[in-house]
Write a protein that holds these residues in place. Sequence first.
Motif, short mmCIF file in Angstrom:
data_model
loop_
_atom_site.label_atom_id
_atom_site.label_comp_id
_atom_site.label_asym_id
_atom_site.label_seq_id
_atom_site.Cartn_x
_atom_site.Cartn_y
_atom_site.Cartn_z
N GLY A 90 -14.60 52.63 -31.71
CA GLY A 90 -13.67 52.29 -30.66
C GLY A 90 -13.00 53.42 -30.03
N ARG A 91 -13.54 54.60 -30.42
CA ARG A 91 -13.01 55.87 -30.04
C ARG A 91 -14.25 56.86 -29.55
NH1 ARG A 91 -7.92 55.49 -28.69
NH2 ARG A 91 -7.64 57.75 -29.08
N THR A 92 -14.31 57.06 -28.23
CA THR A 92 -15.30 57.87 -27.55
C THR A 92 -14.99 58.57 -26.43
OG1 THR A 92 -17.63 57.56 -26.80
CG2 THR A 92 -16.17 56.06 -26.03
N THR A 93 -15.62 59.89 -26.26
CA THR A 93 -15.23 60.67 -25.20
C THR A 93 -15.53 59.85 -23.82
OG1 THR A 93 -16.24 62.53 -26.42
CG2 THR A 93 -15.75 63.02 -24.27
N MET A 94 -14.23 59.88 -23.12
CA MET A 94 -14.27 59.07 -21.93
C MET A 94 -14.42 60.03 -20.77
SD MET A 94 -14.04 55.97 -22.47
CE MET A 94 -13.49 55.27 -20.94
N CYS A 95 -14.32 61.42 -20.78
CA CYS A 95 -14.45 62.38 -19.62
C CYS A 95 -15.24 63.44 -19.82
CB CYS A 95 -13.13 62.56 -19.10
SG CYS A 95 -12.15 63.65 -20.40
N PRO A 96 -15.85 63.86 -18.99
CA PRO A 96 -16.71 65.28 -19.52
C PRO A 96 -15.80 66.26 -20.09
CG PRO A 96 -17.00 64.64 -17.21
CD PRO A 96 -16.07 63.70 -17.40
N THR A 97 -16.35 66.78 -21.27
CA THR A 97 -15.29 67.71 -21.97
C THR A 97 -16.12 69.08 -22.24
OG1 THR A 97 -14.40 65.91 -23.04
CG2 THR A 97 -14.26 68.09 -23.96
N LYS A 205 -16.44 81.59 -29.87
CA LYS A 205 -15.95 83.23 -29.60
C LYS A 205 -17.07 83.92 -29.44
CE LYS A 205 -12.85 85.14 -32.22
NZ LYS A 205 -12.13 85.66 -33.40
N GLN A 206 -18.34 83.61 -29.94
CA GLN A 206 -19.49 84.65 -29.45
C GLN A 206 -20.14 84.09 -28.01
OE1 GLN A 206 -22.24 84.57 -32.94
NE2 GLN A 206 -20.28 84.67 -34.27
N GLY A 207 -19.49 82.99 -27.49
CA GLY A 207 -20.27 82.73 -26.08
C GLY A 207 -20.93 81.33 -26.06
N LEU A 208 -20.85 80.53 -27.00
CA LEU A 208 -21.37 79.36 -26.85
C LEU A 208 -20.28 78.43 -26.28
CD1 LEU A 208 -23.40 77.20 -27.82
CD2 LEU A 208 -21.96 76.64 -29.76
N VAL A 209 -21.00 77.60 -25.23
CA VAL A 209 -19.98 76.57 -24.58
C VAL A 209 -20.93 75.16 -24.87
CG1 VAL A 209 -19.55 75.69 -22.11
CG2 VAL A 209 -19.42 78.27 -22.82
N ILE A 210 -20.17 74.30 -25.22
CA ILE A 210 -20.71 73.08 -25.61
C ILE A 210 -19.93 72.01 -24.43
CG2 ILE A 210 -20.57 71.01 -27.00
CD1 ILE A 210 -19.93 72.93 -29.22
N LEU A 211 -20.96 71.26 -23.69
CA LEU A 211 -20.51 70.33 -22.82
C LEU A 211 -20.94 69.07 -23.17
CD1 LEU A 211 -19.85 69.72 -19.91
CD2 LEU A 211 -22.19 69.95 -19.03
N ASP A 212 -20.04 68.25 -23.27
CA ASP A 212 -19.97 66.94 -23.94
C ASP A 212 -19.80 65.91 -22.79
OD1 ASP A 212 -19.80 64.61 -25.11
OD2 ASP A 212 -18.14 64.90 -26.33
N THR A 213 -20.80 65.28 -22.31
CA THR A 213 -20.72 64.41 -21.24
C THR A 213 -20.66 62.98 -21.22
OG1 THR A 213 -23.19 64.16 -20.79
CG2 THR A 213 -22.05 65.79 -19.58
N PRO A 214 -20.19 62.11 -20.95
CA PRO A 214 -19.83 60.47 -21.08
C PRO A 214 -20.96 60.13 -20.51
CG PRO A 214 -18.29 61.33 -19.51
CD PRO A 214 -18.83 62.27 -19.96
#
Length: 654
Positions: A90-97, A205-214
């Motif tokens: 019931g809990r999920t990412t609703m917006c791009p994060t 901190k080392q430069g990783l960027v995670i994009l979590d898309t709904p």
Amino acid sequence: MALTFNEQFDQHGAWRREFALRLKLLSEWLKDHDLLDSAVEERLRRLESQIRTDKVMVAFVAEFSRGKSELINAIFFAGYKRRIMPASAGRTTMCPTELGYDPEVPPCLRLLPIETRLQTQPLMEWRMVPEKWHRVDLDVNDPDQLSQAIEKVSEIRRVTVDQARALGLWHDDTPEDNPMTGADGLVEIPKWRHALINIAHPLLKQGLVILDTPGLNAIGAEPELTVNLIPQAHAVVFILAADTGVTKSDLQIWREHLISEDNASDSRLVVLNKIDTLWDALSTPAQVQAQIERQRATTAEILGLKQHQVIPVSGQKGLVAKVNDDHELLKASRLPVLEQALAHGVMGQRQKILRASVAANITELRMEGTRHLSIRRRDLAEQMMELKGLRGKNMQVIKHMRARIEQEQGEFDASGARIHAVRSVHLKLLRDVFNLLGTAALKTEMTELTDALRQPGLKLGVRKAYAKTFDRLREGLRKAAKISDEIQTMLTGTFRQLNAEYGFSLQAPREPDLARYERDLDLVERSHNQYLGVSNALRLAQPEFADRLVRALATRLRVIYESALGEVELWNKSAAAQLDAQLRERRRNFGRRLEAIERIQQAASGLDDRIAEIEAQEAGLDQLDAKLAELTQHLGNTPLGARAPVAEPVLKTA
């Protein structure tokens, strides 16, 4: 043993830190020995900036309920010994994060209200207006607070159908894609349009960027995701459910948003998640394995991939295994297989590209430094020849020599006007290049495209409008390349003439490769064409959606054109710095020659003393050249690995 993604990324971070240290020490050494002209300084600055700001973005893309957030928790946040991204029922990412790290910003979650979709500004512009974002401070040392705060990305709002339609989240012509209507006539939509999470996680901190898309609706409604963020990600992990395989909406996401023939095959990974749902107590391990392999083969065939690009995993069991240090369960989850694929595919490719770019810049640095030393060496050789020719000569001859040097100096100073005239022509042509690649030209093209898309009726001819725009953009780049060719030809001829007349050693720098930016345009056009399918024709009928798409395009193109302009500027600086260095050294040379004549006139031993000084200076230049080679080689051989020494003795004593 193969490294996991986290371990490989740790090594990449260690390499970047060690390289930055060696680069700083090289820069100080060049400055101490007066080898740091504007071109060398600019190249050092770009190298330092490239290493310091290098980011690796991994985009996780999936329809709802595929276990995407749980997979992110398992790969990146298991060290917290609990879930960080919302992934419970019931809990999920609703917006791009986006999860990343900016040392200038305190740990926080920033949320952009969904209402900003009523305006046409692209996400990139909203990022520049922090006061428009809702901010929640984060305590990175308190996993419970962190997790609770990040749950806000799951928040929803209930609105009328008209409100949802105005926000671009309801489409009358595609009812199957619309959110469900409640008994009160209201529909659920995300409360937030975009989320930025800034925490000092070691990998971030080392430069990783995670994009979590709904899911599909959110991706389709936010063009900047499809045409900017996802295409520029260094890796895309597309997640399916192992029990259902490729559904209709999964296939739509894949075809409309993820297929890209220009991406390296190992930068697109498909994950068959939730394989634990196939673990059946009534089936043998061999039968379960056969079922997983069948699903894997079918998925690869439907998506047009090789089977090794489809990786079966259980993100949930992988997280549980890491939290409980259960090695058997971790192996059964197959999470390490995915981590190794990310390590070799993403990090391996990223390191290869970055190291190639760095190596090319180091070679240019070495050449620039060597050129400076060559100028000094040639001037010393001329002085030595002149002084040795004075041995045994009387004072009248020495006096005549002084007069000749002063005459040469006068003639050289008078030639400055001609050199200035050549520079004026060069700068005029350069301004033409800057105009073709500048902001004004790009703005004009985007205005024309916007006007074309605002024509009434369905945008069935939208591809044609885009094609015309990109044709004009490519033509502008070709014109800029043609003018660059003219400048290069002129530089080569001018430098050859100056070399012949004044004994200079000028060499026209390598011309900027503007053709590669044309290839970048092709990639951008392809990602937009992919988005301009029939399914989006109805959205494009809405002027505000078309405007948003054009603004997203302008954001991406601006990056390409700024990079092209930067390369042209560096080329110009390199040419100008060479000429400035040789003119400066020649003027110094006249001063040193006159000083030597004066000393010889004043003392009999002056000639021998001056010859001895020049010999010592020549030996010093040989040492500088050897040290330069040593330092640049040392920079290029920066070791990859966390245990690299801080600095080797050669740099400490330089």
